[in-house]
Motif scaffolding. Structure first.
Motif, PDB file in Angstrom:
ATOM      1  N   LYS A  62      41.493  28.070  46.630  1.00  0.00           N
ATOM      2  CA  LYS A  62      41.998  29.010  45.615  1.00  0.00           C
ATOM      3  C   LYS A  62      42.977  28.351  44.657  1.00  0.00           C
ATOM      4  O   LYS A  62      43.417  28.982  43.690  1.00  0.00           O
ATOM      5  N   ASP A  67      41.992  28.571  41.272  1.00  0.00           N
ATOM      6  CA  ASP A  67      41.989  29.872  40.599  1.00  0.00           C
ATOM      7  C   ASP A  67      43.029  29.909  39.469  1.00  0.00           C
ATOM      8  O   ASP A  67      44.106  29.314  39.566  1.00  0.00           O
ATOM      9  N   GLU A  68      42.680  30.641  38.475  1.00  0.00           N
ATOM     10  CA  GLU A  68      43.518  30.785  37.300  1.00  0.00           C
ATOM     11  C   GLU A  68      44.919  31.245  37.674  1.00  0.00           C
ATOM     12  O   GLU A  68      45.922  30.745  37.183  1.00  0.00           O
ATOM     13  N   LYS A  69      44.962  32.198  38.604  1.00  0.00           N
ATOM     14  CA  LYS A  69      46.223  32.811  38.986  1.00  0.00           C
ATOM     15  C   LYS A  69      47.232  31.762  39.456  1.00  0.00           C
ATOM     16  O   LYS A  69      48.415  31.821  39.129  1.00  0.00           O
ATOM     17  N   PHE A  70      46.738  30.826  40.209  1.00  0.00           N
ATOM     18  CA  PHE A  70      47.618  29.807  40.746  1.00  0.00           C
ATOM     19  C   PHE A  70      47.978  28.781  39.676  1.00  0.00           C
ATOM     20  O   PHE A  70      49.134  28.396  39.520  1.00  0.00           O
ATOM     21  N   ALA A 120      47.999  29.078  36.503  1.00  0.00           N
ATOM     22  CA  ALA A 120      48.728  29.610  35.351  1.00  0.00           C
ATOM     23  C   ALA A 120      50.229  29.368  35.465  1.00  0.00           C
ATOM     24  O   ALA A 120      50.918  29.143  34.463  1.00  0.00           O
ATOM     25  N   GLN A 121      50.734  29.421  36.694  1.00  0.00           N
ATOM     26  CA  GLN A 121      52.190  29.326  36.825  1.00  0.00           C
ATOM     27  C   GLN A 121      52.747  27.939  36.476  1.00  0.00           C
ATOM     28  O   GLN A 121      53.945  27.768  36.347  1.00  0.00           O
ATOM     29  N   ASP A 126      54.817  29.787  43.520  1.00  0.00           N
ATOM     30  CA  ASP A 126      54.359  30.811  44.461  1.00  0.00           C
ATOM     31  C   ASP A 126      53.170  30.249  45.224  1.00  0.00           C
ATOM     32  O   ASP A 126      52.117  29.989  44.651  1.00  0.00           O
ATOM     33  N   LEU A 147      49.937  29.768  47.618  1.00  0.00           N
ATOM     34  CA  LEU A 147      48.715  30.529  47.899  1.00  0.00           C
ATOM     35  C   LEU A 147      48.878  31.154  49.278  1.00  0.00           C
ATOM     36  O   LEU A 147      49.386  30.505  50.200  1.00  0.00           O
ATOM     37  N   SER A 155      37.096  42.481  45.540  1.00  0.00           N
ATOM     38  CA  SER A 155      38.234  42.063  44.739  1.00  0.00           C
ATOM     39  C   SER A 155      38.633  40.634  45.102  1.00  0.00           C
ATOM     40  O   SER A 155      38.289  40.135  46.173  1.00  0.00           O
ATOM     41  N   GLU A 156      39.322  40.008  44.193  1.00  0.00           N
ATOM     42  CA  GLU A 156      39.682  38.595  44.328  1.00  0.00           C
ATOM     43  C   GLU A 156      40.423  38.312  45.635  1.00  0.00           C
ATOM     44  O   GLU A 156      40.246  37.274  46.255  1.00  0.00           O
ATOM     45  N   ASP A 157      41.245  39.277  46.065  1.00  0.00           N
ATOM     46  CA  ASP A 157      42.082  39.023  47.231  1.00  0.00           C
ATOM     47  C   ASP A 157      41.487  39.530  48.537  1.00  0.00           C
ATOM     48  O   ASP A 157      42.101  39.432  49.589  1.00  0.00           O
TER      49      ASP A 157
END
Lengths: 335, 198, 201, 442, 191, 306
Positions: B133, B136-139, B141-142, B163, B165, C167-169
């Motif tokens: 993960k 993943d963008e979410k990670f 991005a920070q 933050d 994973l 969902s992603e999570d």
């Protein structure tokens, strides 16, 4: 004579030990550890255990009745034990559906797919547990911390297990001295006030149950003692060489699933060797693999994997460590 | 069905014919595909660079600099980017062996000041669904537009600002470490790169 | 008429009755190795099917020209040539799939399915039958790999053909995209397949 | 620490309820059914005809081969028929039916012969007499004694072991015999020692028969070369191999005999029969039988004529109690369940056990939980669970490789199995098949 | 140290059968008896080592210099096939019992992806050398043998089990392999 | 043509030639002869591996066929004469045709005619219970009812009848491989000739006890009365040990014995029902003449059938 005479081959008498009694002895032996976990984790431990036990029994019933169409054996106590042991290897806050999945894997995949009790190669509870650990590492390593004198833990605080803390600390260059500041004391671990799975809390309670099993002759000393001694010796050697990078043998023996595994999981009759010699080899294998995984592997705790791996070796051990046939080697010559 | 007999001549002959045909056809297909394959390889590298670097007009692959580093055995590859002969940033390969399953290799793009433009994961063997993960963008991005001089690349647990994973703290730490390494290398050689084109 | 039925059979048998994966256990390595997603399974299946088809054609054409002692090496060269072609074409035009399938592309050459069919079928039958056999077997292989890939992807990643439906999570059974999951999923799919194929025949 | 064999063995409840009951003499039955196959080996050949008058002790069937034994008429009377009668094997077997002559006084003489210590016969004569008297191993195996004593020249032999172990639960026949005929048995031992030129003999007695141990210690003279070995109570110590191992520490080799380690083993009952045969020329026509069972009114030990139907014995102890479900010829561990009470007493009948409902039924067989109990208790170092599985699945070659043929069928495995698996049933079956396979190979 | 890592990786962490999925055919096929699986392991070790040496040299000294890297697959498999057939012919003459035992599976070593797979993977080793490649092949064949023998012993013991009808045969074997592979996940991170 | 193509051709060709060369040398050096006939014969055999021929499997039977000169002693019961003819054709040897046979059960001791006197506890297989004792009834010759024969039948030609406790043979499926005959510890299964409509007459009992005892243990037991022996026109019935046996070669299937047997222990199979005769006789007395004709016709018919 009211009924016809019975004919059967000898022997005509039988000891009063039955497999059912053996199974229920194991259940009795697990009670102290369960009580400790109730004290430590409160209702969470109860829910997890109840769900695991009920779903194990239910799956056994459903699969045997409707899929295999054989006689249902939920009364023999083995599914009950699988349920309890599975629960004991789970963190107390695990979502209920995951527990059910674990039970399905334990009973359906690891046990009944092989034909039911006695035929399984791998310990069902451990298969269930490892399946969950690999599938849901996040939830499976969220340990609610021990809440002293607290009956409920609504807001479970996630802590880490002793072994987890050591592994993470060492990986990032901390020394044992700094790490041990945050660790529970050995006495705390022995009594059961550290983080971890439901059943591995209290060394004392596990030992009590283990001694009960030894007295009732459900298990013999060979497996548990060999595992613990080998673990202690191995970790001891590393510890003596470098106490800053390796935890003390006492921590290794008391923490994690060592006691639970040694007394209850490795000794599972079905999946352990038949002979004493074999048992000792088996136990040494478990201890060595456990220590290797704990010290060098990615997982902080390795006893579940170690037992499963050695389970796979049991047929081989049984083939090569047979009891000595009477008269196969003549000890004494004619005088 | 008449089978050819197992005579020496027949055996050699049949294999001879088959190999000739196969050799020709393979050679031919190779000639056809060798171009696209090479092109594709470069394209992928350029694409990765495009992702992590600000717009540039040079060919960073040609301008690659191999820099000896104390952190890794081999030298570190640094891809400088220039626009109108002005140094606009560089991409550096960062790597660490401390991932959950060993090696993690990233390419990190920096602005001349050392601000992270973007990160692309090149190689990793992390657990699917967990450590993976980090792509993943979410990670990711920070990290963007953060300058490691002001942004602690350690995970929050260790007092940093990343933050982690969920369930993959080790991967997150390793990731941060690899980025940190790339940053350190970049800062060490920043001056050199600016001078290079000038 | 009988001939026709026979030909249809040559084609159909590979899909259910003699399914290369579920029934005949051929080509297990790629079956297990690349099926972490439905797309990979499909890609591998098609690549294999292509090689199978081409090599079956060639083998059935040249079968009488090859002495039996060098039969296997000859077949292998034929197969290996097509595999190399596939390898090069994939690398050139679908690099993404090429990277995903990795070492399993050159390993198509040792897929027991292909050599097995060349040995057992194409070397004894005419070209039409061989083509049908290859198509049927290949299709059976594609179907099996796609089903296995889809199962593993659905359970393990919560997606199908990269389309995420949870969902992603969400928690998915990561195990199924790991090696053990391949074995376990295939084990139970085989049971299911046998059940179904017994019922249908 | 008392001596015993080291590996395996069990200790079932002893239930020796008749150990204090003296041996009573059974009344001579009206009819005796004498089977011609009372021993291991070839059945004897009938040498009497219908309606022929026979005297007590007369040979009515003579040994039919090397491994065979003579059979004597246990009564004086008339042969009424030669018929098929169910014996303890559960099958109809050839029997000589003799109606007792109620007027013949020899049937009712009860002369207790005085102790006769001097042995007049020479070794060769002793062996011949034993063969003539139809003596077989009375411990239950019924192996013709003369064959066992027929030691090939050149064999080193240094010990005679007397089996007074009686490790089977319930049975007390040997125990009572030892108590009542101790001096005679000692003479019997000397007879065998003379016949075999042996200097040393050991009587092995389990420690639950302390009175017998004390008695023998008193009776034996120092110069006799006879010792008494008190043994730990453990089943199956009465097995030859286990007994030799327990007393002398010698291990009989696989597929071998005690002879291979210089030992010969005989049961006390056999010894007494030998004593009678040598000193009084009395053939084997009667033996001690324990009639026992928890529910019986008056269980006891008896001197019984061979051929007496079991129902006579049962009547003697008060008839079959309500709820009887099983009749066993022999002890509970190795005896055979019998079909009805018409079955005659034979040379091998050491006891009749009457079992009630609660004990008689076997538990339902469950899956093997691989607890390994059977492996621990097997005195032969075998793996009964494996042997059972192999013979159940028809893998006889493998069973043979796993030494199935060395099983002594003591039943310890079936006794302890917590899943009530019919281990011995299958092992016995496997042995049969393997034997057949071996024979067909040769 | 490199060598130890190669060994541990090949045998435990990335076991060729249980986690790389190479050599599944013989793994499922020749594992019904421990004795034959030992023979098969030996045969594979032999073939794998020789094949790796030959192909490594072929690659290093012919293919690469001549720029014929793309012929890797075909040349490798050709060499392996010829090698296996040679071994087969020789074995048939020299040791008929072993030939009988391995039966149809000897030619299947040709199509044993493990052999070709290892030959190819050996080329990609870090800091590769011939020694390393050979060691890699030996380690992997040990991993193959370990998995095969353990698996065979389990299958032998399952012969005595009452496997449910539907699970008999292939499914139960795959399941055992799966659980074995699951257990081996414990070694993750050792190298 | 570029170098690359040339090189690739060169390389592959040289590899191919070297491989061919090596294999050729090796195959000459390590040549092992295997008779190709074995594989051919094996192909023809049914491949049931039933061991009915006496060899452990079809392959080894093929080896035996190829290696023995006179194969008239060897016979494949499953494949029958057809297969043996094919084998002979391959081998160029002669075969003797055999009459087809079928298994019959020589016991009628169902639960209701043969009372149980004891109860057996132990593994439910004939082989083991036969080892322990003579069976739950007083007949020690008859069927034990644990179905070992059914378990051993590879052709689904047998099943256990729940009601009677006896196995039933499905004649159509029976290949006369003889496995059940071999398996039965009581030897109550016999191979008897099979004819077109599968008509059989045989004694369904093996009880050697004297009449009274036999009758007591089983009401359909052969009591050794010898009435059948007397009535048999062809001397096909012989008495031995209180038991009648019908020789299948001499028997003409006239069924006279069936009628005289007091305990109904002679079994007839697949004959048209006889009822017609009796019913007709009783009901219609007027048309005697017509009926007699009918009867004659009927009996003629059955004779020609036989």
């Amino acid at each position: 004579m009211s009924q016809p005479i019975i004919i059967s081959a000898s022997p005509h008498v039988h000891s009063d030990r039955t497999s059912k009694k053996l199974m229920y002895d194991v259940v009795i032996a697990l009670i102290p550890a369960f009580l400790v976990s109730l004290y430590v984790f409160g209702i969470g431990a109860f829910i997890v255990t109840a769900v695991a036990v009920i779903s194990c029994l239910l799956f056994e019933y459903l699969i045997q009745k409707f899929l295999m169409k054989t006689t249902v054996t939920i009364g023999d106590g083995s599914a009950l034990i699988t349920g309890i042991l599975l629960a004991f290897n789970l963190p107390s806050g695990l979502p209920i559906w995951m527990i059910i999945v674990g039970s399905l894997v334990a009973i359906g995949v690891a046990k009944l797919s092989f034909g039911g009790i006695g035929f399984n190669i791998f310990n069902p509870a451990l298969v269930g547990r490892v399946f969950l650990l690999v599938s849901f590492p996040v939830q499976m390593t969220m340990w609610p911390t021990a809440v002293e004198n607290n009956a409920t833990i609504a807001d479970a605080v996630t802590g880490a297990t002793t072994l987890g803390m050591i592994k993470e600390g060492l990986m990032f260059g901390d020394t044992m001295t700094t790490i041990s500041a945050n660790l529970p004391s050995n006495l705390e671990m022995f009594l059961g006030l550290s983080g971890g799975s439901i059943g591995e809390m209290s060394g004392l309670a596990l030992l009590l149950g283990g001694i009960y099993l030894l007295i009732r002759k459900v298990i013999t000393w060979h497996i548990p003692v060999t595992i613990l001694v080998t673990m202690a010796v191995m970790t001891g050697i590393f510890w003596v060489i470098n106490p800053e990078s390796y935890a003390s043998p006492l921590i290794h023996v008391l923490s994690g699933g060592a006691l639970l595994g040694a007394f209850y999981m490795a000794t599972d009759l079905v999946t352990s060797p038949m002979t004493k010699k074999g048992m000792i080899i088996f136990a040494i294998g478990i201890a060595v693999i456990t220590v290797v995984i704990r010290l060098f592997g990615a997982y902080p705790e390795g006893i579940s994997f170690a037992i499963l791996i050695m389970n796979a070796f049991v047929p081989l051990i049984n083939t090569y460590f047979k009891p000595r046939r009477f008269g196969s080697k003549i000890k004494s010559k004619i005088v | 069905m008449s089978k050819k007999k197992d005579t020496f001549i027949n055996m050699v002959l049949s294999l001879f014919v088959i190999t000739i045909i196969s050799g020709f056809s393979l050679g031919y297909v190779n000639e056809l595909t060798i171009g696209p394959i090479e092109k594709g390889k470069i394209e992928r590298k350029v694409n990765a660079l495009k992702l992590v670097l600000p717009t540039f007009d040079n060919n960073p692959i040609e301008d690659v600099q191999l820099i000896k580093s104390s952190l890794v055995q081999d030298s570190v590859e640094v891809f400088p980017a220039y626009e109108n002969s002005k140094f606009v940033g560089a991409a550096i390969i960062g790597s660490t062996e401390k991932g959950f399953s060993g090696l993690i290799k990233l390419i990190v793009g920096f602005s001349p000041e050392g601000t992270i433009k973007n990160i692309v994961v090149l190689e990793q063997k992390e657990t699917p669904g967990l450590g993976t993960k980090m792509k993943d963008e979410k990670f990711l991005a920070q990290f963007r537009e953060k300058n490691p001089s002001a942004f602690n690349l350690k995970v929050t647990k260790d007092g940093g600002e990343v933050d982690a994973l969920t369930g993959a703290t080790i991967t997150s730490r390793a990731f941060g470490e690899a980025v940190q390494m790339a940053y350190d290398e970049f800062m060490k050689n920043n001056g050199l790169l600016i001078e290079l084109k000038n | 008429m009988a001939e026709k039925v026979n030909q249809t059979q040559n084609f159909l048998k590979g899909i259910i009755k003699e399914n290369p994966v579920f029934v005949m256990l051929l080509g297990m390595c790629p079956t297990l190795g690349v099926t972490s997603s439905a797309f990979n399974g499909l890609g591998m299946g098609i690549a294999t099917m292509f090689v199978l088809l081409m090599s079956n054609i060639v083998v059935s054409l040249v079968k009488s020209q090859i002495p039996s002692k060098v039969r296997i090496p000859a077949f292998i060269i034929i197969i290996a040539s097509f595999v190399t072609i596939v390898e090069m074409v994939l690398e050139a035009f679908i690099p993404f799939l090429y990277e995903q399938l990795g070492i399993f592309i050159p390993l198509i050459v040792v897929n027991c399915l292909i050599l097995g069919r060349a040995e057992a079928f194409a070397s004894k039958n005419n070209i039409l039958a061989s083509i049908l056999d290859a198509l049927g077997m290949g299709l059976g292989f594609v179907v099996a790999l796609t089903i296995l890939g889809a199962t593993r992807e659905i359970l393990g990643s919560g997606s199908i053909f990269e389309f995420k439906f949870v969902s992603e999570d969400a928690n998915t059974f990561i195990l199924f995209i790991l090696p053990p999951g391949a074995f376990i999923a295939l084990a139970y799919l085989t049971v299911l397949f046998n059940k179904i194929s017994i019922k249908t025949t | 620490m008392l001596k015993t064999f080291p590996k395996g063995g069990i200790h079932p409840p002893e239930n020796k309820i008749t150990s204090s009951k003296g041996i009573k003499r059974m009344a001579v039955p009206k009819v005796v059914n004498v089977p011609i196959a009372q021993h291991i080996g070839i059945p004897a050949e009938i040498i009497v005809d219908r309606k022929e008058k026979v005297e007590i002790g007369q040979v009515i069937a003579k040994s039919g081969g090397f491994v065979s034994s003579n059979i004597h008429s246990p009564v004086a009377g008339t042969v009424t028929k030669l018929d098929l009668i169910i014996d303890s094997s559960g099958y109809k077997k050839q029997c000589i039916v003799i109606r007792t002559d109620a007027k013949d006084p020899s049937n009712f003489e009860e002369i207790e012969e005085p102790l006769k210590i001097d042995i007049e016969l020479e070794p060769k004569e002793i062996l011949q007499r034993i063969a003539d008297a139809g003596i077989v191993g009375l411990g239950g195996a019924t192996f013709p004694s003369q064959v066992k004593l027929n030691v090939r020249e050149g064999t080193t032999l240094d010990y005679l072991i007397i089996n007074g172990v009686e490790c089977e639960p319930y049975l007390t026949a040997d125990h009572r015999l030892m108590l009542e005929k101790a001096e005679e048995i000692v003479v019997g031992i000397k007879i065998l020692m003379k016949a075999l030129h042996l200097k040393k003999a050991v009587i092995g007695i389990e420690n639950n028969k302390k009175d017998a141990i004390t008695l023998f210690k008193k009776v034996i003279n120092k110069g006799d070369g006879i010792q008494v070995a008190a043994l730990q109570v453990k089943y199956p110590q009465g097995g030859e191999k286990q007994l030799v191992r327990a007393i002398l520490g010698r291990e009989v080799p696989k597929n071998g005999l005690p002879l291979d380690v210089g030992v010969i083993v005989h049961n006390v009952g056999t010894i007494f029969a030998i004593y009678q045969a040598i000193q009084f020329n009395k053939p084997l026509i009667e033996r001690v039988v324990t009639v026992t069972g928890k529910k019986l009114e008056n269980p006891s030990n008896f001197w019984v004529k061979i051929g007496t139907p079991i129902k006579d014995l049962i009547a003697e102890v008060g008839g079959l109690p309500e709820g009887t479900r099983k009749l066993v010829n022999g002890g509970p561990m190795m005896g055979k369940a019998i079909k009805n009470t018409d079955v005659p007493v034979t040379k091998g009948t050491s006891g009749i056990l009457v079992i009630a409902e609660e004990e008689a039924s076997r538990g339902e067989a469950k899956n093997c939980i691989r607890c390994g109990e059977c492996v621990y208790v097997c005195p032969m170092g075998l793996e009964p669970h494996l042997l059972m599985n192999l013979s159940e699945k028809g893998m006889y070659e493998k069973a043979r490789a796993e030494d199935i043929m060395t099983c002594i069928e003591c039943g310890s495995c079936s006794y302890v199995c917590p899943s009530h698996r019919p281990l011995l049933d299958y092992i016995r079956f496997g042995k049969n098949i393997v034997k057949k396979l071996e024979n067909s190979k040769n | 140290m490199d060598y130890i890592i190669i060994l541990i990786a090949a045998v435990f962490v990335n076991n060729i059968v249980l986690s790389q999925f190479l050599g599944i055919c013989p793994f499922l096929g020749v594992s019904s008896k421990v004795s034959t699986s030992v023979g098969m392991s030996g045969a594979v070790m032999f073939v794998m080592t020789i094949a790796t040496i030959t192909t490594y040299l072929l690659h290093q000294y012919i293919l690469v210099p001549a720029g014929l890297d793309y012929l890797r697959t075909i040349t490798f498999i050709l060499v392996i096939a010829a090698l296996v057939q040679m071994v087969e012919i020789i074995l048939k003459k020299v040791s008929p019992p072993l030939y009988q035992a391995l039966g149809v599976f000897l030619p299947l070593i040709t199509t044993n992806c493990a052999v070709l797979g290892v030959a190819i993977l050996a080329l990609g080793l870090e800091g590769g050398s011939l020694m390393k490649a050979v060691f890699f092949a030996v380690s992997n064949s040990i991993g193959f043998g370990l998995a095969l023998i353990v698996f065979a012993s389990i299958r032998e013991s399952l012969e005595l089990a009452d496997i449910p009808e539907g699970m008999k045969g292939v499914p139960i074997n795959l399941l055992v392999a799966g659980l074995l592979s699951l257990a081996f996940l414990g070694f993750t991170g050792l190298v | 043509m570029t170098d690359s193509v040339l090189y690739s051709v060169l390389l592959l060709v040289s590899l191919g030639v070297i491989a061919a060369l090596v294999l050729y040398v090796v195959s000459k050096k390590f040549y092992v002869y295997e008779n190709p006939l074995i594989a051919e014969v094996d192909e023809v055999l049914p491949g049931a591996n039933c061991a009915g021929c006496g060899s452990p499997g079809c392959k080894s039977f093929a080896e035996r066929l190829v290696n023995t000169d006179d194969i008239s002693e060897l016979f494949c019961p499953v494949g029958g004469n057809d297969v043996m003819k094919q084998v002979a054709a391959i081998l160029g040897k002669e075969v003797v045709e055999r009459d087809p046979t079928v298994a019959v059960l020589r016991c009628q001791g169902s639960c209701d005619v043969r009372p149980k006197t004891t109860e057996y506890q132990g593994p439910r297989t004939c082989a083991i219970s036969a080892m322990v004792y003579s069976g739950e009834t007083d007949c020690q010759y008859g069927c034990l009812g644990d179905g070992d024969c059914v378990k051993v039948c590879k052709f689904d030609a047998m099943y256990m009848d729940e009601k009677t406790g006896l196995p039933v043979i499905i004649t159509d499926n029976c290949t006369s491989c003889g496995a059940c005959v071999e398996e039965c510890p009581r030897d109550i299964i016999e191979m008897r000739p099979r004819n077109k409509r599968d008509l059989k007459v045989f004694v369904g009992c093996l009880n050697e006890d004297k009449g009274g005892i036999a009758k007591k243990s089983c009401s359909v037991a052969c009591i050794g009365c010898a009435k059948c022996e007397d009535v048999c026109p062809k001397d096909a019935i012989a008495m031995l040990n209180n038991l009648a046996y019908i020789d299948p070669v001499l028997c003409t299937l006239c069924r006279k014995c069936v009628d005289v047997c007091p305990t109904h222990s002679i079994i007839e199979t697949n004959f048209p029902p006889k009822k017609v005769k009796k019913v007709v006789e009783k009901k219609v007395e007027v048309k005697v003449a017509v009926i007699k004709e009918h009867i004659v016709a009927e009996s003629k018919k059955s004779k020609t059938d036989a």
